[in-house]
Design a protein around this motif. Structure first.
Motif, PDB file in Angstrom:
ATOM      1  N   LEU A 199      -0.966   8.188  -0.110  1.00  0.00           N
ATOM      2  CA  LEU A 199       0.371   8.589   0.250  1.00  0.00           C
ATOM      3  C   LEU A 199       0.795   9.637  -1.012  1.00  0.00           C
ATOM      4  O   LEU A 199       0.709   9.258  -2.084  1.00  0.00           O
ATOM      5  N   ASP A 200       0.941  10.985  -0.552  1.00  0.00           N
ATOM      6  CA  ASP A 200       1.370  12.008  -1.564  1.00  0.00           C
ATOM      7  C   ASP A 200       2.380  12.626  -1.095  1.00  0.00           C
ATOM      8  O   ASP A 200       2.067  13.710  -0.477  1.00  0.00           O
ATOM      9  N   ILE A 201       3.542  12.440  -1.825  1.00  0.00           N
ATOM     10  CA  ILE A 201       4.974  12.965  -1.008  1.00  0.00           C
ATOM     11  C   ILE A 201       4.993  14.449  -1.389  1.00  0.00           C
ATOM     12  O   ILE A 201       5.927  15.175  -1.113  1.00  0.00           O
ATOM     13  N   THR A 202       4.081  14.883  -2.651  1.00  0.00           N
ATOM     14  CA  THR A 202       4.182  16.248  -2.940  1.00  0.00           C
ATOM     15  C   THR A 202       3.108  17.239  -2.182  1.00  0.00           C
ATOM     16  O   THR A 202       3.082  18.344  -2.372  1.00  0.00           O
ATOM     17  N   GLY A 214       8.850   3.161   6.132  1.00  0.00           N
ATOM     18  CA  GLY A 214       8.874   4.451   5.019  1.00  0.00           C
ATOM     19  C   GLY A 214       9.486   3.930   3.483  1.00  0.00           C
ATOM     20  O   GLY A 214       8.729   4.093   2.682  1.00  0.00           O
ATOM     21  N   THR A 215      10.486   2.896   3.656  1.00  0.00           N
ATOM     22  CA  THR A 215      11.098   2.440   2.655  1.00  0.00           C
ATOM     23  C   THR A 215      10.009   1.719   1.901  1.00  0.00           C
ATOM     24  O   THR A 215       9.566   1.757   0.466  1.00  0.00           O
ATOM     25  N   LEU A 216       9.529   0.723   2.721  1.00  0.00           N
ATOM     26  CA  LEU A 216       8.400  -0.133   2.060  1.00  0.00           C
ATOM     27  C   LEU A 216       7.266   0.447   1.492  1.00  0.00           C
ATOM     28  O   LEU A 216       6.935   0.361   0.289  1.00  0.00           O
ATOM     29  N   ALA A 217       6.944   1.560   2.018  1.00  0.00           N
ATOM     30  CA  ALA A 217       5.793   2.288   1.627  1.00  0.00           C
ATOM     31  C   ALA A 217       6.077   2.996   0.247  1.00  0.00           C
ATOM     32  O   ALA A 217       5.472   3.020  -0.847  1.00  0.00           O
ATOM     33  N   LEU A 218       7.448   3.507   0.143  1.00  0.00           N
ATOM     34  CA  LEU A 218       7.893   4.153  -1.203  1.00  0.00           C
ATOM     35  C   LEU A 218       7.950   3.055  -2.234  1.00  0.00           C
ATOM     36  O   LEU A 218       7.524   3.307  -3.505  1.00  0.00           O
ATOM     37  N   LEU A 219       8.424   1.808  -1.868  1.00  0.00           N
ATOM     38  CA  LEU A 219       8.686   0.907  -2.925  1.00  0.00           C
ATOM     39  C   LEU A 219       7.042   0.211  -3.228  1.00  0.00           C
ATOM     40  O   LEU A 219       6.859  -0.262  -4.605  1.00  0.00           O
ATOM     41  N   ARG A 220       6.310   0.350  -2.543  1.00  0.00           N
ATOM     42  CA  ARG A 220       4.841  -0.141  -2.900  1.00  0.00           C
ATOM     43  C   ARG A 220       4.113   1.013  -3.497  1.00  0.00           C
ATOM     44  O   ARG A 220       2.863   0.808  -4.227  1.00  0.00           O
ATOM     45  N   HIS A 221       4.722   2.055  -3.700  1.00  0.00           N
ATOM     46  CA  HIS A 221       4.057   3.360  -4.421  1.00  0.00           C
ATOM     47  C   HIS A 221       5.323   3.783  -5.317  1.00  0.00           C
ATOM     48  O   HIS A 221       5.857   4.762  -5.126  1.00  0.00           O
ATOM     49  N   PRO A 222       5.629   2.795  -6.317  1.00  0.00           N
ATOM     50  CA  PRO A 222       6.982   3.058  -7.099  1.00  0.00           C
ATOM     51  C   PRO A 222       6.802   4.732  -7.696  1.00  0.00           C
ATOM     52  O   PRO A 222       8.005   5.165  -7.767  1.00  0.00           O
ATOM     53  N   GLU A 223       5.770   5.143  -8.026  1.00  0.00           N
ATOM     54  CA  GLU A 223       5.937   6.547  -8.647  1.00  0.00           C
ATOM     55  C   GLU A 223       6.270   7.309  -7.703  1.00  0.00           C
ATOM     56  O   GLU A 223       7.087   8.358  -8.142  1.00  0.00           O
ATOM     57  N   GLN A 224       5.999   7.383  -6.394  1.00  0.00           N
ATOM     58  CA  GLN A 224       6.351   8.373  -5.338  1.00  0.00           C
ATOM     59  C   GLN A 224       7.967   8.143  -5.391  1.00  0.00           C
ATOM     60  O   GLN A 224       8.708   8.972  -5.174  1.00  0.00           O
TER      61      GLN A 224
END
Ligand code: HEM
Length: 393
Positions: free
Chosen positions: A326-329, A246-256
């Motif tokens: 991936l869209d955390i919103t 999950g952390t890697l996914a977030l870091l590879r999607h820096p805007e998220q």
């Protein structure tokens, strides 16, 4: 070892994504019979059909797992292996076991653990700071948090973590020879049975103690051992991989990552989206058709093996629009990353609470967090994730 020799098609991935053929299969057919290293399987890939299989244990009951199947165990050994393992039983036996455990994992119960989990998270962040970059996020953060929490909850000495973690990750690793994995499973059960024997003499203020005190006359020694073993493995092997991947996914999607850091109140939706998008458990436990049955226009014959592919269902366009993104919103989608039906993850409230505490705290402490080099993906494991993930800040 080559992936195709041991990994069935539905378990192969490229970084975060399931293999593209899985999406093709879902979008054309939804249910397909395939030859795999686990033998012949019906793969179920659409969200609606996955939910219908998982919600009907009378039509699709449990069948032996591939490890049990290939080991050709005696009926006695099989019964011993399965005792207390909720995933290995259908109702009514499953309901009997689950009833004893459900009150321990309610959302309300988990709320009481928040201060302790927050403290554990902060301790791990302090430890990372002390070590200084680069740090392996798996060994310093993602693994210790759920391991310490499940140890305290169950009544397992945290000082034994290296041995039990090494064992459980090898048991789940399909590239390890079967007899070695079986021997490790025996060792792991032996370890838990020692703890259960101790709890029977002197029940502590933990889950094993509670089971002995409140259900000691309904549960055999084998069942207590099986429950403890399942909770220990499921309690740390899953959440740790979600935290790392999950952390890697977030870091590879820096805007998220930036959005979550700025607006940590989004964490509940962010965790659900990460669970859906990553779907670290490749499939539900294997089922069989109880009788000849129709699914999506195919006839599945009695006894044939049926496997629900959770990552494919969670990216089904029928579930949500733009499923590959991936869209955390997003608002909660009703994903099946925790399964569905009677076997829906018992530990989901605990896992959610741990992730909601960990992700925002990590991003807050290290605003410049970034990957160093290439992470090591857990290619051969039954639970997907990362074996190593170096970060700096
Ligand atoms: C069941 C996923 C965390 C304990 C399941 C199932 C899935 C799942 C997909 C259903 C399997 C099936 O139907 O065959 C996850 C994920 C987690 C997580 C993605 C973390 C992010 C946990 C934790 C615990 C736990 C922390 C322990 C405290 C269990 C148990 C079952 C289960 C006991 C069996 C339930 C039953 O058969 O009634 N989990 N899990 N899980 N999980 Fe989790």
């Amino acid at each position: 070892m080559s992936e195709s020799a041991v990994l069935p098609f539905h378990m192969r991935r490229t970084a975060f994504d399931p293999v593209p053929e899985l999406a093709e299969l879902r979008d054309t057919d939804g249910v397909r019979r395939m030859q795999t290293p686990f033998g012949e399987l019906w793969l179920v890939t659409r969200y609606a059909e996955v939910r219908s299989v998982l919600s009907d244990p009378a039509r699709f009951p449990i069948i032996d797992t591939p490890i049990e199947q290939s080991a050709d165990l005696s009926a006695e050994d099989l019964a011993r292996f399965r005792a207390g393992n909720l995933l290995a039983h259908d109702p009514p036996e499953h309901s009997r076991l689950r009833r004893m455990l459900t009150p321990e994992f309610t959302v309300r119960r988990m709320r009481r653990l928040v201060p302790r989990v927050t403290e554990i998270v902060e301790d791990r962040l302090d430890a990372m700071e002390r070590l200084g970059p680069p740090v392996d996020l798996v060994t310093e953060f993602a693994l210790p948090i759920p391991s310490l929490v499940i140890c305290e909850l169950l009544g397992v000495p945290y000082s034994d973590r290296n041995e039990f973690h090494e064992r459980s990750s090898r048991i789940l690793d399909l590239s390890i020879p079967l007899d070695e994995r079986l021997a490790l499973r025996e060792e792991s059960r032996d370890y838990m049975s020692t703890l259960v024997a101790r709890a029977r003499v002197e029940p502590g203020d933990d889950l094993l103690g509670m089971l002995v005190r409140e259900h000691g006359d309904e549960l055999t020694m084998e069942e207590l051992t099986g429950i403890g073993h399942l909770l220990l493995v499921a309690g740390h092997e899953t959440t740790s991989n979600m935290l790392a991947l999950g952390t890697l996914a977030l870091l590879r999607h820096p805007e998220q990552a930036e959005l979550l850091a700025k607006e940590p109140e989004r964490v509940e939706d962010a965790v659900e989206e990460l669970l859906r998008w990553l779907s670290i458990v490749h499939s539900g436990t294997h089922k069989r058709a109880a009788a000849d049955t129709e699914l999506s226009g195919h006839t599945i014959r009695a006894g044939e093996r049926v496997v629900c592919v959770l990552p494919a269902a969670n990216r089904d366009p029928a579930l949500l629009s733009g499923p590959e993104k991936l869209d955390i919103t997003r608002e909660s989608t009703g994903h099946v990353a925790f399964g569905h039906g009677v076997h829906h993850c018992l530990g989901a409230p605990l896992a959610r609470m741990e992730m909601r505490a960990a992700f925002p705290a990590l991003l807050r402490r290290f605003p410049g967090l970034r990957p160093v080099g290439e992470p090591k993906f857990r290619v051969f494991s039954i639970v997907y994730g990362l074996d190593e993930f170096k970060v700096a800040w």
